[in-house]
Write a protein that holds these residues in place. Structure first.
Motif, short mmCIF file in Angstrom:
data_model
loop_
_atom_site.label_atom_id
_atom_site.label_comp_id
_atom_site.label_asym_id
_atom_site.label_seq_id
_atom_site.Cartn_x
_atom_site.Cartn_y
_atom_site.Cartn_z
N PRO A 1 18.96 -14.65 69.46
CA PRO A 1 19.19 -15.06 70.84
C PRO A 1 20.27 -14.23 71.53
CG PRO A 1 20.16 -16.64 69.32
CD PRO A 1 19.44 -15.63 68.49
N PHE A 2 20.15 -14.13 72.85
CA PHE A 2 21.19 -13.47 73.66
C PHE A 2 21.47 -14.29 74.90
CE2 PHE A 2 17.50 -12.01 75.99
CZ PHE A 2 17.93 -11.96 77.31
N GLU A 3 22.63 -14.06 75.48
CA GLU A 3 22.99 -14.62 76.79
C GLU A 3 23.83 -13.59 77.52
OE1 GLU A 3 25.79 -18.07 78.81
OE2 GLU A 3 24.91 -18.49 76.85
N VAL A 4 23.52 -13.37 78.78
CA VAL A 4 24.34 -12.49 79.63
C VAL A 4 24.63 -13.21 80.95
CG1 VAL A 4 23.53 -10.32 78.63
CG2 VAL A 4 22.31 -11.29 80.56
N ARG A 5 25.81 -12.90 81.49
CA ARG A 5 26.22 -13.42 82.81
C ARG A 5 27.02 -12.32 83.50
NH1 ARG A 5 28.18 -18.18 79.62
NH2 ARG A 5 30.32 -17.59 80.08
N ALA A 6 27.04 -12.35 84.81
CA ALA A 6 27.81 -11.37 85.57
C ALA A 6 29.30 -11.54 85.36
CB ALA A 6 27.48 -11.47 87.05
N ASP A 7 29.73 -12.77 85.07
CA ASP A 7 31.15 -13.06 84.91
C ASP A 7 31.33 -14.02 83.73
OD1 ASP A 7 33.82 -12.71 86.60
OD2 ASP A 7 33.79 -14.75 85.80
N GLN A 8 32.50 -13.99 83.11
CA GLN A 8 32.79 -14.86 81.98
C GLN A 8 33.09 -16.29 82.41
OE1 GLN A 8 35.66 -13.05 79.30
NE2 GLN A 8 34.70 -11.07 79.55
N ALA A 9 33.21 -16.52 83.72
CA ALA A 9 33.47 -17.86 84.23
C ALA A 9 32.30 -18.79 83.89
CB ALA A 9 33.68 -17.81 85.75
N ALA A 10 32.49 -20.06 84.17
CA ALA A 10 31.46 -21.06 83.88
C ALA A 10 30.15 -20.73 84.59
CB ALA A 10 31.95 -22.44 84.30
N VAL A 11 29.06 -21.11 83.96
CA VAL A 11 27.74 -20.94 84.54
C VAL A 11 27.62 -21.84 85.77
CG1 VAL A 11 25.26 -21.26 84.15
CG2 VAL A 11 26.72 -20.39 82.31
N GLY A 12 27.06 -21.30 86.84
CA GLY A 12 26.86 -22.08 88.07
C GLY A 12 25.96 -21.32 89.02
N THR A 13 25.81 -21.84 90.22
CA THR A 13 24.92 -21.21 91.19
C THR A 13 25.39 -19.81 91.56
OG1 THR A 13 26.10 -22.30 93.00
CG2 THR A 13 24.12 -23.39 92.17
N ASN A 14 26.69 -19.54 91.48
CA ASN A 14 27.22 -18.22 91.78
C ASN A 14 27.39 -17.36 90.52
OD1 ASN A 14 27.38 -18.74 94.55
ND2 ASN A 14 29.38 -19.70 94.31
N ASN A 15 27.05 -17.90 89.37
CA ASN A 15 27.19 -17.17 88.10
C ASN A 15 26.08 -17.63 87.14
OD1 ASN A 15 28.44 -15.31 86.35
ND2 ASN A 15 29.62 -16.95 85.36
N PRO A 16 24.82 -17.28 87.45
CA PRO A 16 23.72 -17.72 86.58
C PRO A 16 23.77 -17.03 85.22
CG PRO A 16 22.90 -16.18 88.20
CD PRO A 16 24.34 -16.45 88.55
N LYS A 17 23.20 -17.71 84.24
CA LYS A 17 23.07 -17.08 82.92
C LYS A 17 21.61 -16.74 82.69
CE LYS A 17 22.53 -21.32 80.16
NZ LYS A 17 23.06 -22.08 79.03
N TYR A 18 21.41 -15.66 81.94
CA TYR A 18 20.08 -15.23 81.54
C TYR A 18 20.05 -15.28 80.03
CZ TYR A 18 19.80 -13.61 86.33
OH TYR A 18 19.80 -13.56 87.69
N THR A 19 19.06 -15.96 79.48
CA THR A 19 18.97 -16.16 78.04
C THR A 19 17.58 -15.82 77.53
OG1 THR A 19 18.38 -18.48 78.32
CG2 THR A 19 20.72 -17.98 78.04
N GLY A 20 17.51 -15.54 76.26
CA GLY A 20 16.24 -15.25 75.60
C GLY A 20 16.52 -14.76 74.19
N SER A 21 15.57 -14.01 73.66
CA SER A 21 15.72 -13.42 72.33
C SER A 21 15.40 -11.94 72.40
CB SER A 21 14.78 -14.09 71.33
OG SER A 21 15.13 -15.45 71.15
N VAL A 22 16.08 -11.15 71.59
CA VAL A 22 15.84 -9.71 71.53
C VAL A 22 15.61 -9.28 70.08
CG1 VAL A 22 17.12 -9.03 73.60
CG2 VAL A 22 18.33 -9.23 71.43
N LEU A 23 14.81 -8.22 69.94
CA LEU A 23 14.60 -7.59 68.64
C LEU A 23 15.66 -6.51 68.48
CD1 LEU A 23 13.10 -6.85 66.03
CD2 LEU A 23 11.59 -5.41 67.44
N ILE A 24 16.50 -6.65 67.49
CA ILE A 24 17.52 -5.64 67.20
C ILE A 24 16.80 -4.53 66.44
CG2 ILE A 24 19.77 -5.15 66.16
CD1 ILE A 24 19.87 -7.23 68.42
N LYS A 25 16.17 -3.63 67.21
CA LYS A 25 15.30 -2.62 66.61
C LYS A 25 16.02 -1.35 66.21
CE LYS A 25 13.70 -0.14 70.64
NZ LYS A 25 12.53 0.43 71.25
N SER A 26 17.27 -1.22 66.60
CA SER A 26 18.04 -0.04 66.21
C SER A 26 19.53 -0.38 66.25
CB SER A 26 17.75 1.12 67.17
OG SER A 26 18.19 0.81 68.48
#
Length: 136
Positions: free
Chosen positions: A82-107
């Motif tokens: 799993p991964f999670e990225v956000r534009a800022d380290q602040a709390a998740v909210g309408t001005n700081n959405p989080k994007y989540t999913g899974s990635v293949l660590i292929k290299s």
């Protein structure tokens, strides 16, 4: 329109917060273009979206110290995590959405560079499954 400079983005891979090593985070999403043009299209191309995909591009400053970047990423090689990225380290909210999913660590490129270069790593991982956006 609000403008933003990325100064403190958030990155987590397999529940390891790696923001202190990262200097580039690039989440790219796309959808296949499926041509559905017919003679009824009157000479204009018509398309629909097909399968969706995404990739997570990352730049890191390498650290071989025990329990740091290299020792975190090396065991993940070849796995889907799993991964999670956000534009800022602040709390998740309408001005700081989080994007989540899974990635293949292929290299994993533990060593790249020339004499005098900083030790850095650049990778790109395909996502596996849904990438979600959330504001809570």
């Amino acid at each position: 329109m609000a403008r933003m400079v990325l100064l403190a983005s958030y990155l987590s891979i397999n529940a390891n917060v790696l923001s202190t090593f990262a200097n580039k985070i690039e989440l790219t999403t796309e959808v296949e273009e499926k041509d559905i043009t017919t003679y009824g299209s009157l000479g204009w191309k018509e398309v629909l979206g097909g399968l969706r995909s995404a990739s997570l591009g990352l730049g890191f400053k390498q650290d071989f110290t025990a329990a740091q970047l290299d020792s975190i990423m090396w065991p993940l090689f070849g796995t889907v995590v799993p991964f999670e990225v956000r534009a800022d380290q602040a709390a998740v909210g309408t001005n700081n959405p989080k994007y989540t999913g899974s990635v293949l660590i292929k290299s994993w490129n533990p060593l790249t560079g020339s004499v005098g270069d900083e030790a850095s790593v650049s990778v790109s991982y395909p996502t596996s499954g849904v990438v979600a956006r959330a504001t809570s």
